[in-house]
Write a protein that holds these residues in place. Structure first.
Motif, short mmCIF file in Angstrom:
data_model
loop_
_atom_site.label_atom_id
_atom_site.label_comp_id
_atom_site.label_asym_id
_atom_site.label_seq_id
_atom_site.Cartn_x
_atom_site.Cartn_y
_atom_site.Cartn_z
N ASN A 29 0.83 -1.15 0.06
CA ASN A 29 0.04 0.09 0.13
C ASN A 29 0.86 1.14 0.00
OD1 ASN A 29 -2.53 1.04 -0.08
ND2 ASN A 29 -2.58 1.75 1.95
N THR A 32 -0.48 9.46 -0.07
CA THR A 32 -0.01 10.66 -0.21
C THR A 32 0.32 11.27 1.25
OG1 THR A 32 -1.04 11.00 -2.30
CG2 THR A 32 -0.30 13.01 -1.13
N VAL A 83 -3.92 9.53 -2.86
CA VAL A 83 -4.88 10.12 -1.86
C VAL A 83 -6.09 9.14 -1.38
CG1 VAL A 83 -6.49 11.91 -1.60
CG2 VAL A 83 -4.27 12.70 -2.26
N LEU A 151 3.71 21.17 -1.47
CA LEU A 151 2.15 21.23 -1.29
C LEU A 151 1.86 22.65 -2.21
CD1 LEU A 151 -0.01 19.92 0.14
CD2 LEU A 151 0.35 21.16 2.28
C1 LIG Z 1 -2.33 17.10 -0.02
C2 LIG Z 1 -2.71 15.86 1.03
C3 LIG Z 1 -1.60 15.44 2.16
C4 LIG Z 1 -1.90 14.57 2.87
N1 LIG Z 1 -0.77 14.44 4.06
C5 LIG Z 1 -1.29 13.32 4.58
C6 LIG Z 1 -0.09 13.01 5.96
O1 LIG Z 1 0.84 13.61 5.91
N2 LIG Z 1 -0.63 11.99 6.51
C7 LIG Z 1 -1.70 11.20 6.29
O2 LIG Z 1 -1.83 10.21 7.07
N3 LIG Z 1 -2.57 11.56 5.44
C8 LIG Z 1 -2.35 12.61 4.70
N4 LIG Z 1 -3.23 12.73 3.61
C9 LIG Z 1 -4.32 11.82 3.46
C10 LIG Z 1 -4.17 10.28 3.02
O3 LIG Z 1 -3.52 10.50 1.74
C11 LIG Z 1 -5.44 9.55 2.80
O4 LIG Z 1 -5.70 9.44 3.99
C12 LIG Z 1 -5.19 8.08 2.14
O5 LIG Z 1 -6.35 7.89 1.88
C13 LIG Z 1 -4.66 7.15 3.02
O6 LIG Z 1 -4.53 5.81 2.47
P1 LIG Z 1 -4.68 4.50 3.33
O7 LIG Z 1 -6.01 4.32 3.83
O8 LIG Z 1 -4.77 3.40 2.04
O9 LIG Z 1 -3.42 4.16 4.11
C14 LIG Z 1 -2.92 13.56 2.66
C15 LIG Z 1 -3.76 13.96 1.79
C16 LIG Z 1 -3.64 15.00 0.79
C17 LIG Z 1 -4.57 15.62 -0.27
#
Ligand SMILES: Cc1cc2nc3c(=O)[nH]c(=O)nc-3n(C[C@H](O)[C@H](O)[C@H](O)COP(=O)(O)O)c2cc1C
Length: 160
Positions: A29, A32, A83, A151
């Motif tokens: 997995n 982002t 994301v 970002l």
């Molecule tokens: C710009 C942006 C930055 C993000 N940064 C983080 C982060 O630093 N930590 C985090 O846990 N999720 C972050 N996210 C959200 C995760 O990418 C999102 O929850 C993702 O679906 C997690 O995937 P998973 O459930 O498959 O692990 C971010 C989302 C965006 C749009």
């Protein structure tokens, strides 16, 4: 506290945009992430804020390893793809060229550079994200001159 000021001030902290990868029981997995910083020279540590309800945190807690894929300026679409949470999008790595690093975590072929980490500490009591501290145990560079995606380049916000 002025909540609007808190939001604006926190959003002024500059961040990069990364793809953090991991594995558990043969399943890969990646997601982002932007809440990521170096946290020590010796040993080389990084700290990543990871949502407690993400699939990736549970996988990192189990495997104790993760990769950090650093994206180039033109790679916002890659960040957009990762994301999505694992459940709604199936296997997020499918169709994205990658290989497994020495920790077993996925390395994206198009990342401009990457590191692999072994988890040393996880602080997860206080907030809605756990702070995962990893020691860098492997690194690679595909394009030394490329500038990393930030970002601010994406126009997105994550924070406040
Ligand atoms: C710009 C942006 C930055 C993000 N940064 C983080 C982060 O630093 N930590 C985090 O846990 N999720 C972050 N996210 C959200 C995760 O990418 C999102 O929850 C993702 O679906 C997690 O995937 P998973 O459930 O498959 O692990 C971010 C989302 C965006 C749009």
């Amino acid at each position: 506290m002025d909540l609007e000021a808190k939001k604006i001030a926190l959003r002024k902290i500059p961040h990069g945009v990364f793809i953090v990868g991991t594995h558990q029981n043969g399943r890969l997995n990646a997601f982002t992430a932007t809440w990521l910083n170096q946290a020590s020279f010796t040993p080389p540590l990084v700290a990543v804020g990871i949502r407690k309800d993400s699939h990736s945190l549970a996988m990192i807690q189990a495997s104790r390893v993760f990769s950090i894929n650093i994206l180039g300026k033109q790679q916002k679409p890659v960040a957009e793809h990762f994301v999505k949470p694992a459940t709604t999008s199936g296997e997020k790595l499918t169709g994205v060229p990658h290989r497994l690093g020495k920790t077993g975590a996925p390395i994206l072929e198009e990342a401009i550079a990457h590191v692999e980490c072994e988890v040393r500490e996880i602080a997860n009591q206080a907030g809605d994200h756990a702070v995962v501290i990893g020691e860098v145990v492997e690194a690679g560079v595909r394009d030394k001159e490329a500038l990393a995606l930030t970002l601010a380049d994406t126009g997105w916000h994550y924070g406040g």
